[in-house]
Design a protein around this motif. Structure first.
Motif, PDB file in Angstrom:
ATOM      1  N   ASP A 119       0.859  -1.174   0.000  1.00 35.42           N
ATOM      2  CA  ASP A 119       0.000   0.000   0.000  1.00 35.42           C
ATOM      3  C   ASP A 119       0.901   1.232   0.000  1.00 35.42           C
ATOM      4  O   ASP A 119       1.553   1.537   1.000  1.00 35.42           O
ATOM      5  N   TRP A 246      -2.201  -3.381  -1.794  1.00 39.29           N
ATOM      6  CA  TRP A 246      -2.787  -2.882  -3.036  1.00 39.29           C
ATOM      7  C   TRP A 246      -2.715  -3.965  -4.102  1.00 39.29           C
ATOM      8  O   TRP A 246      -1.759  -4.745  -4.147  1.00 39.29           O
ATOM      9  N   SER A 300      -7.876  -2.321  -2.891  1.00 39.32           N
ATOM     10  CA  SER A 300      -7.157  -2.723  -1.682  1.00 39.32           C
ATOM     11  C   SER A 300      -7.762  -3.988  -1.099  1.00 39.32           C
ATOM     12  O   SER A 300      -8.953  -4.273  -1.287  1.00 39.32           O
TER      13      SER A 300
END
Length: 481
Positions: A119, A246, A300
């Motif tokens: 992320d 992600w 996500s």
């Protein structure tokens, strides 16, 4: 199967079906006698079973030794140009089926591949605020796990030594303003609060200062080694978390109009068969990759068990927003020829017509029709080879139409040949059935005729059709005349 082999099969199938249609759409002698009271019972001409361009005025044999088939006039004709009328018996023999054009919600899924990564919003980059030398490095390689508060590196910096000295001087003078300013400077240089407290309490300057991990995670980048000289502006290392990941994927340019933030997404991994992760699309990037012609999308996933690991490949399925009340036909009903898309429109009473359509989205076995059909229409959903083998951009059922062009077979002599325009000047004999006397005129040679084998002043027997032009469909060179 290769495209070349597929094309050969289509050509052979088209030729066979052309003959079948010629026979099926032609009234047989017995049927004609039963239904043609008061009509001319004589055949218009005889045609070769394997080549409908080989025609004669009387019975005989085809070049392949087969009996010529009589062709009679039709008792029922198509009502408009481009239409064809087929008898119920022929429809049954060819298994022609029709379905109604309908409206339904049409949704499709976009399947692609993606990869898992950190992320980016939660990656912590470690930068120095002073220059100095790395005296000791407590992490060794990318991928190492680190815990928040864990030592990362030890730095010797004259600037840090001077900042510590300023605090001790302020403490010695007991000047609150100077103390506050010195402590603020140490905090600005990223020295932790407990380091400043111990310095204030012990009043001992440390030449080497240890810096600690700001968060728990995995070492994503490591740009320093023991003994390195560092200065402000350098990225010493990056630490990424694994609790949330992600997932980025690429979609083709043609699908960009179908995706938007908020669409449901499913993810599966070959590494974990049988398990599915669900999420929602968070970002559709606004820039198209000019080389791959794709657009990036992202979402996500929570990763509490740390099963998802950076750089894993993933199978992605994006459920697009459904098209409400789309006008659709079964996918097999559409004939896609590359330049044109067509359907066979069933007009009723055995009348059919090939019409052009504009296609939209395709999903769930249906194709959206944007233009060309209405909800009251019916289309042919089977036996599409009847059109595919016979039609082209300009044919539009010409070989299936019941109307036949005036046709004659006669002898003559070629006076001149123009290969550029495929024009033949021929002096022909009289045509008794039309009560026409002998004449000399220009004819257009059919594309099937090889002009290279023809000779000027040579006697011939030829067949021609009378349409917008006089078209020669068959030529036989006569010998010994």
């Amino acid at each position: 199967m290769s495209s070349a082999k597929r094309n050969i099969i289509y050509l052979l199938l088209g030729a066979l079906l052309g003959v079948t249609l010629t026979l099926l759409l032609t009234d047989q002698p017995e049927t004609h006698k039963e239904n043609s009271a008061g009509q001319d019972k004589s055949p218009l001409y005889w045609v070769a079973p394997m080549d409908d361009t080989y025609r004669r005025d009387k019975p005989g044999k085809s070049p392949m030794g087969m009996d010529l088939v009589p062709v009679y006039s039709k008792s029922e004709q198509a009502v408009a140009k481009g239409e064809v009328k087929i008898s119920p018996q022929v429809i049954n023999q060819l298994s022609v089926k029709t379905v109604a054009v309908e409206q339904r919600d049409l949704s499709q899924s976009i399947k692609t591949t993606g990869y898992i990564q950190f992320d980016e919003d939660k990656i912590h980059h470690v930068h120095p605020r002073v220059q100095g030398w790395v005296e000791q490095l407590f992490v060794t390689s990318v991928g190492d796990s680190v815990e928040k508060g864990q030592p990362l590196y030890e730095l010797y910096s004259p600037e840090l030594v001077n900042a510590q000295e300023e605090l001790l001087i302020a403490l010695k003078r007991n000047n609150s303003e100077l103390i506050r300013a010195a402590k603020s400077r140490l905090k600005a240089l990223h020295l932790p609060e407990d380091f400043i407290t111990n310095l204030q309490k012990n009043k001992q300057i440390k030449k080497n200062v240890t810096f600690y991990a700001p968060r728990t995670g995995v070492l994503k980048k490591l740009n320093i080694r023991h003994g390195f000289y560092i200065k402000p502006g350098m990225t010493l290392m990056s630490i990424g978390g694994l609790e949330q990941m992600w997932v980025e994927a690429q979609i083709f340019e043609r699908d960009t109009a179908l995706v938007e933030a908020g669409l449901p997404v499913k993810l599966t991994l070959d590494y974990y068969p049988g398990r599915t992760w669900h999420s929602q699309l968070e970002r559709v990037y606004p820039v198209l990759n000019e080389k791959t012609r794709t657009v990036r999308v992202r979402f996500s996933l929570n990763n509490p068990n740390l099963l998802l690991k950076p750089n894993m490949f993933a199978n992605i399925e994006i459920e697009t927003k459904p098209i409400k009340n789309a006008l659709v036909v079964p996918a097999q009903a559409v004939i896609q020829t590359g330049d044109q898309n067509k359907v066979v429109l069933a007009l009723g009473d055995g009348v059919f017509k090939s019409v052009d359509v504009v296609m939209g989205q395709a999903a769930q076995g249906y194709i959206e029709i944007i233009h060309g059909l209405t909800t009251n229409d019916r289309v042919v959903s089977s036996a599409q080879f009847l059109i595919d083998s016979e039609s082209s951009k300009t044919s539009d059922f010409m070989r299936m139409q019941s109307n036949t062009l005036p046709f004659a077979q006669v002898k003559g002599v070629i006076n001149s040949i123009n290969k550029a325009t495929r024009t033949l000047n021929i002096s022909r004999e009289p045509i008794a059935k039309w009560n026409r006397s002998a004449a000399t005129m220009d004819f257009i040679a059919s594309p099937r005729i090889n002009l290279d084998r023809l000779m000027v002043n040579h006697p011939i027997e030829f067949s021609f059709e009378v349409g917008d032009e006089l078209v020669v469909t068959q030529i036989t060179l006569l010998e010994g005349q």
